[in-house]
Motif scaffolding. Structure first.
Motif, PDB file in Angstrom:
ATOM      1  N   GLU A  12      35.562  32.499  47.043  1.00 42.53           N
ATOM      2  CA  GLU A  12      35.966  31.482  48.125  1.00 42.53           C
ATOM      3  C   GLU A  12      37.403  30.737  47.730  1.00 42.53           C
ATOM      4  O   GLU A  12      37.114  29.860  46.755  1.00 42.53           O
ATOM      5  N   VAL A  13      38.388  30.803  48.388  1.00 40.34           N
ATOM      6  CA  VAL A  13      39.512  30.215  47.960  1.00 40.34           C
ATOM      7  C   VAL A  13      40.303  28.968  48.681  1.00 40.34           C
ATOM      8  O   VAL A  13      40.260  29.161  50.068  1.00 40.34           O
ATOM      9  N   SER A  14      40.524  27.858  48.126  1.00 42.44           N
ATOM     10  CA  SER A  14      41.119  27.020  49.011  1.00 42.44           C
ATOM     11  C   SER A  14      42.429  26.556  48.254  1.00 42.44           C
ATOM     12  O   SER A  14      42.637  26.698  46.948  1.00 42.44           O
ATOM     13  N   THR A  15      43.260  25.886  49.190  1.00 44.95           N
ATOM     14  CA  THR A  15      44.566  25.680  48.696  1.00 44.95           C
ATOM     15  C   THR A  15      44.991  24.197  48.894  1.00 44.95           C
ATOM     16  O   THR A  15      44.559  23.728  49.707  1.00 44.95           O
ATOM     17  N   ALA A  16      45.847  23.759  48.268  1.00 41.92           N
ATOM     18  CA  ALA A  16      46.374  22.219  48.402  1.00 41.92           C
ATOM     19  C   ALA A  16      47.588  22.028  47.644  1.00 41.92           C
ATOM     20  O   ALA A  16      48.040  22.678  46.852  1.00 41.92           O
TER      21      ALA A  16
ATOM     22  N   ILE B  52      48.397  35.206  46.557  1.00 43.19           N
ATOM     23  CA  ILE B  52      47.547  35.130  45.490  1.00 43.19           C
ATOM     24  C   ILE B  52      46.134  34.926  46.197  1.00 43.19           C
ATOM     25  O   ILE B  52      45.038  35.447  45.781  1.00 43.19           O
ATOM     26  N   ARG B  53      46.109  34.177  46.986  1.00 48.06           N
ATOM     27  CA  ARG B  53      44.786  33.805  47.954  1.00 48.06           C
ATOM     28  C   ARG B  53      44.254  35.036  48.764  1.00 48.06           C
ATOM     29  O   ARG B  53      43.161  35.408  48.526  1.00 48.06           O
ATOM     30  N   LEU B  54      45.333  35.844  49.434  1.00 51.25           N
ATOM     31  CA  LEU B  54      44.657  36.948  49.775  1.00 51.25           C
ATOM     32  C   LEU B  54      44.235  37.970  49.066  1.00 51.25           C
ATOM     33  O   LEU B  54      43.089  38.714  49.220  1.00 51.25           O
ATOM     34  N   ALA B  55      44.957  38.295  47.807  1.00 52.11           N
ATOM     35  CA  ALA B  55      44.253  39.128  46.684  1.00 52.11           C
ATOM     36  C   ALA B  55      43.125  38.632  46.206  1.00 52.11           C
ATOM     37  O   ALA B  55      42.049  39.738  46.192  1.00 52.11           O
ATOM     38  N   ILE B  56      42.842  37.402  45.886  1.00 49.77           N
ATOM     39  CA  ILE B  56      41.267  37.212  45.462  1.00 49.77           C
ATOM     40  C   ILE B  56      40.485  37.081  46.638  1.00 49.77           C
ATOM     41  O   ILE B  56      39.346  37.586  46.347  1.00 49.77           O
ATOM     42  N   GLU B  57      40.821  36.692  47.680  1.00 49.22           N
ATOM     43  CA  GLU B  57      39.834  36.741  48.948  1.00 49.22           C
ATOM     44  C   GLU B  57      39.344  38.032  49.284  1.00 49.22           C
ATOM     45  O   GLU B  57      38.503  38.457  50.190  1.00 49.22           O
ATOM     46  N   SER B  58      40.047  39.213  49.041  1.00 46.06           N
ATOM     47  CA  SER B  58      39.907  40.620  49.153  1.00 46.06           C
ATOM     48  C   SER B  58      38.621  40.866  48.755  1.00 46.06           C
ATOM     49  O   SER B  58      38.016  41.757  49.041  1.00 46.06           O
TER      50      SER B  58
ATOM     51  N   ASN C  87      25.779  31.842  45.125  1.00 43.82           N
ATOM     52  CA  ASN C  87      26.733  31.425  46.054  1.00 43.82           C
ATOM     53  C   ASN C  87      28.198  31.978  45.513  1.00 43.82           C
ATOM     54  O   ASN C  87      28.371  32.741  44.244  1.00 43.82           O
ATOM     55  N   ARG C  88      29.226  31.641  46.160  1.00 43.41           N
ATOM     56  CA  ARG C  88      30.550  32.274  46.018  1.00 43.41           C
ATOM     57  C   ARG C  88      31.161  31.502  44.901  1.00 43.41           C
ATOM     58  O   ARG C  88      31.069  30.301  44.453  1.00 43.41           O
ATOM     59  N   THR C  89      31.958  32.355  44.028  1.00 44.93           N
ATOM     60  CA  THR C  89      32.978  31.652  42.930  1.00 44.93           C
ATOM     61  C   THR C  89      33.821  31.073  43.615  1.00 44.93           C
ATOM     62  O   THR C  89      34.806  31.428  44.667  1.00 44.93           O
ATOM     63  N   LYS C  90      34.058  29.534  43.448  1.00 46.89           N
ATOM     64  CA  LYS C  90      35.054  28.913  44.164  1.00 46.89           C
ATOM     65  C   LYS C  90      36.573  28.791  43.461  1.00 46.89           C
ATOM     66  O   LYS C  90      36.278  28.120  42.218  1.00 46.89           O
ATOM     67  N   VAL C  91      37.412  29.071  44.021  1.00 45.07           N
ATOM     68  CA  VAL C  91      38.910  29.049  43.271  1.00 45.07           C
ATOM     69  C   VAL C  91      39.650  28.119  44.168  1.00 45.07           C
ATOM     70  O   VAL C  91      39.644  28.090  45.362  1.00 45.07           O
ATOM     71  N   LEU C  92      40.452  27.138  43.494  1.00 39.64           N
ATOM     72  CA  LEU C  92      41.439  26.262  43.992  1.00 39.64           C
ATOM     73  C   LEU C  92      42.745  26.555  43.563  1.00 39.64           C
ATOM     74  O   LEU C  92      42.945  26.536  42.238  1.00 39.64           O
ATOM     75  N   ILE C  93      43.771  26.634  44.613  1.00 39.81           N
ATOM     76  CA  ILE C  93      45.100  26.749  44.220  1.00 39.81           C
ATOM     77  C   ILE C  93      45.717  25.499  44.591  1.00 39.81           C
ATOM     78  O   ILE C  93      45.777  25.048  45.737  1.00 39.81           O
TER      79      ILE C  93
END
Length: 682
Positions: A320-324, A309-315, A291-297
């Motif tokens: 898989e990046v989510s923000t809140a 930062i999100r675009l950099a990691i999602e490259s 599965n994907r590594t999940k990152v939360l900002i």
């Protein structure tokens, strides 16, 4: 030629009359030496006048300025293509031809011999690629602001990497001549030109593989293209060849059924009439993940850093990046592998929201902004405290800490040109064992204040980026040749923080797959019983190649960890066993990796004379064949744009240093003394 004096020339108005007065006073005042005739007196007075006048003139520190002309011959830069697509008999042919006419050419040129392949150099070159961009870059950098009269390149016109040389230019406006090697005649060939596939796939998903091929002079035949996993054929398609030259693409659909690095092969039919069958096969790799590594900002407020930062990691497809926003975040950390805090905490309420990250030891990267409460930030226990009375900000660039070895930060020679980040001004105090990947640069001064710092506390990985404005770096990077340095730093930071490592005393980082010709390197860490880094162990590695031959190596201690470079290895499968020994205890780790055969130079063996002709024509030159070497030499000797440059410089000579003047003064004094003595006086 010009004569100048250090002091005012007006002093001569005093020196000359004074010198004449001394001569008159000595030999004519009140007519001394009455038995001497006037002619002798006059001669002695002149001698004394000249001596005093010359000494007085030298006291003015005279200099003689002369113009010196230095003639710089134009340079003739000779490049030999040593890539694997060049026949061994043709390698070094340009050097040979120029050397055979060296005496004649050296009357006009200063000659330098270089080589190129994937790079351009006078020393070690990469033979697995051909890069004409490197040739242009080497001339522009090595001979910057020099008089380059002509460049000679021997090559076959087949480029595998780099920009099209027809869209590049030599800074010096030099003329380019080429020796065309190889054979441009079309021969029967079945080429696998490119394989396109997903690098990362998730277990159970279906993915596409696109195989591009080209056929030459095989009209009327039929070919089969197979996909193999190991020795098992997983898919195949047959194609009919309707034209003498045909290019097409086949699409295969496969399913990811095995977690890990999967190796596939593509095989095309080999025809007897093909002189080159190397390009009838290819390999590709698919990394299948659970599965994907999940990152939360989590951010205090909207900010361009968050998007950058999100675009950099999602490259990297692995993430898989989510923000809140902090006010909307439900504090759920389930299945989160990494949390990135931006501008938090600002007060006690924020601290209550984010302290669960600390309590559950979720890997965290904290990005500091001016709004962060340093008191509440300290309570997060992230390995860094900042003491600042007024919490002013400063502008700081970055420099890479060469001793950092948690991962390898990519080098960037233009880092000092990146726009500065806004950092908190104050005293930075690290707590525990911390490692700075980037430090702050203020103006041209490299400080020891951390900009990107990592630490670990009882298995909890932490990092702090002490400045805001990362989006500026990413934008600047994109504007400069579509660079990815900022993205790589962020991705490598996320990889290190989110990596779930087993608590083993010996930890080896090794390659999984790499292309032939690249360096094979291992990194190792060893921990004591308390899982603290220890650099006293003796770590060795046994490498087993495809023929079951074993080779023994020893890791080198680099201060904190260990490193082993094996240089370049031949294509094949390799297995390794690492062993660490300390105080009678023995620890081992095993693994394997693949060195993939680099076939880039064998995909196209047909020489491309059109490219060479156009490239030379755009640079005021011509293409020649080796049998036309006499014409090449004649063209170089008659090249009107290759002219010597005359550099004129001023040469300053102090007359005080002239030994001849000292000798003249001594001679005049001696003559005067001799005449006085000869005539009866001293």
């Amino acid at each position: 030629m010009q004569l100048i004096v250090e002091h005012s020339i007006l002093w001569l108005l005093l020196i000359i009359p004074l010198s004449a007065w001394v001569g008159w006073l000595l030999y004519f005042h009140k007519r001394p030496y009455e038995d001497w005739n006037d002619r002798l007196r006059f001669l002695l007075a002149v001698l004394r006048f000249v001596v005093i006048a010359v000494v007085g003139f030298l006291l003015l520190e005279p200099f003689l300025i002369s113009l010196v002309n230095d003639t710089e011959k134009p340079k003739l830069v000779v490049f030999d293509d040593l890539s694997l697509s060049i026949d061994s008999n043709d390698r070094g042919i340009a050097r040979q031809i120029i050397s055979n006419n060296l005496e004649e050419l050296e009357s006009k040129y200063q000659i330098d011999f270089l080589r190129f392949g994937g790079n351009a150099s006078a020393d070690q070159i990469d033979p697995f690629q051909t890069n004409y961009e490197a040739v242009v870059g080497e001339v522009n950098e090595r001979y910057y602001n020099q008089n380059v009269g002509a460049v000679v390149v021997s090559t076959d016109g087949v480029q595998t990497i780099g920009a099209d040389p027809r869209y590049l230019s030599f800074n010096s406006g030099t003329s380019l001549f080429a020796l065309a090697l190889g054979d441009s005649a079309a021969k029967p060939d079945m080429q696998l030109t490119e394989v396109l596939n997903n690098r990362l796939v998730y277990f159970g998903n279906e993915f596409e593989v696109r195989v591009r091929y080209k056929t030459v002079k095989l009209k009327g035949d039929e070919a089969e293209i197979k996909l193999l996993k190991g020795t098992e054929v997983v898919a195949s398609q047959r194609v009919s060849i309707a034209d003498n030259e045909q290019s097409s693409e086949l699409v295969f659909k496969l399913k990811a059924t095995q977690v890990g690095l999967n190796r596939y092969s593509v095989l095309a039919t080999e025809f007897d009439q093909e002189p080159n069958k190397t390009n009838n096969s290819a390999q590709f790799f698919v990394d299948v993940l659970d599965n994907r590594t999940k990152v939360l900002i989590v951010a205090k407020s909207p900010h361009p850093d968050v998007a950058a930062i999100r675009l950099a990691i999602e490259s990297n497809d692995q993430y898989e990046v989510s923000t809140a926003l902090a006010e909307d975040w439900d504090m759920n950390l389930e299945n989160i592998d990494l949390v990135i805090l931006h501008g938090l905490p600002t007060d006690a309420n924020d601290l209550n929201k984010v302290k669960g990250i600390r309590d559950k030891k979720v890997p965290v990267l904290s990005v500091l902004t001016k709004g962060v409460s340093l008191l509440h930030f300290e309570r997060m226990n992230l390995g860094l405290n900042i003491v600042s009375n007024r919490k002013n900000t400063d502008e700081a660039g970055a420099w890479i800490n060469g001793s950092f070895n948690l991962f390898n930060p990519p080098k960037n020679p233009d880092l000092n040109r990146f726009p500065p980040l806004s950092v908190i001004f104050g005293d930075y105090k690290v707590t525990g064992e911390t490692y700075a990947a980037l430090n702050q640069r203020v103006g041209s001064i490299e400080t020891d204040k951390p900009l990107l710092i990592f630490s670990e506390l009882e298995g909890w990985k932490r990092a702090v980026l002490t400045g805001e404005g990362w989006w500026k770096w990413r934008l600047f990077d994109r504007m400069r040749n579509n660079g990815t340095w900022a993205d790589q730093i962020m991705i490598k930071s996320a990889q290190y923080l989110a990596l779930k490592q087993k608590r083993t005393r010996l930890n080896i980082t090794s390659p999984e797959k790499l292309e032939e010709g690249n360096e094979v390197a291992f990194d190792a860490e060893f921990y004591n019983e308390s899982y603290e880094l220890n650099n006293e162990a003796d770590i060795r590695l046994t490498l087993t190649d495809s023929n079951n031959k074993e080779f023994d190596f020893r890791f080198q201690n680099n201060g904190r960890a260990f490193r082993l470079s094996l240089g370049t290895l031949a294509a094949g499968d390799y297995k390794w066993t690492a062993e660490a020994q300390l105080d009678g205890e023995r620890f081992t780790q095993t693994g394997e990796f693949l060195v993939n055969e680099n076939k880039a130079e064998f995909v196209h063996l047909r020489a491309d004379y059109d490219l060479i002709t156009q490239w030379t024509a755009l640079n005021n030159g011509r293409m020649f064949h080796p049998q036309q070497s006499d014409s090449l030499i004649k063209a170089l000797l008659n090249l009107e744009t290759a002219k010597p440059v005359i550099h004129t410089t001023k040469e300053w000579t102090s007359l005080v240093e002239w030994k001849s003047l000292a000798f003249l003064i001594l001679l005049l004094i001696s003559i005067e003394w001799f005449l006085r003595k000869f005539n009866g006086y001293y």
